[in-house]
Motif scaffolding. Sequence first.
Motif: not given
Length: 322
Positions: A81-100
């Motif tokens: 759904f979020a992708e329908r609103m535009g290209p996604l960005t990384t989960a967080h620029p510095t924090v390793n969230t365990g997911s992209k």
Amino acid sequence: MTSTLEHRDLAPTRPATRATSAPGVEVHQLGARIGARIDGVRLGGDLDAGTVAEVRAALLRHKVVFFRGQDHLDDDSHQAFAERMGPLTTAHPTVNTGSKRIFKVTADKGMAANAWHTDVTFVDRVPAISVLRAIHLPPYGGNTVWANTVAAYEALTPSLRALVEDLWAVHTNSYDYAQRDEESEEPDANYSRADFAAQLFETEHPVVRVHPETGERSLTLGHFVKHFTGLNSAESTAIFTLLQNRITKLENTLRWVWQPGDVAMWDNRATQHYAVADFGTQYREMRRITVAGDVPVSIGGERSRVLRGDAEAYSRLDELIS
Ligand SMILES: O=C(O)CCC(=O)C(=O)O
Ligand SMILES: [Fe+2]
């Protein structure tokens, strides 16, 4: 004293609900300045273009929109759904969230993102839109509040507008904790400070940015502001407090009481938000997917400037995984 206006003279009560051109989709306005609930949409990647356009129009107008009953969503369909609103960005620029893509916001120690902020303003390409899904809610508390930064700009007196229109602020992920309220945890408090600031970013943004889609002017401030360009710390604090108080004036805000299955989506170019840490030590989990944004532009057409941090690497990371 009798009122000259009798109840019978008033227009019949009606909900502030607006039908849209998408069949079955209704926008229910929640406040004069901010917020709407959108009914009749089952979120996912397969929404038709007409519904996506209506959802986007409602988001741009109301700044934060809510969808109830989205229990069918999982991480993949949330992302689709979020992708329908535009290209996604990384989960967080510095924090390793365990997911992209999935930024997990968890708390069981009463911590929350309980400081007014706009997401990730310490980089140049500030995210455009955030889509937040409730995963596990405490039995009480844990509401989130949003504020409209366009309305805050528009309510400024001419003298205050003159003050901010050529003012720039340095935003950083390594903020000055000394200035913060003791009770305030850093936004995204479930990640350690060391992790959060592992890679230092500093970006100079215009305090007034022109929205790339609506052309509206908004105040770009929030918790990541370190100081204003050319002003010392005491002066910066005074002006920051004045402007933040304008942004977070209650009339300018909307408080959402989460229910299971809720999704909130905000225009990160026109809002700040605050998660209220009033749920004791109970577990609370939310997941956010973030849509990439443009580099802010000032009224005079100048773009934000990176002062520290590898913003290009951040952009490349986006491209690699989008
Ligand atoms: O926990 C919340 O309600 C909001 C957390 C937050 O600041 C975010 O997802 O960007
Ligand atoms: Fe946030």
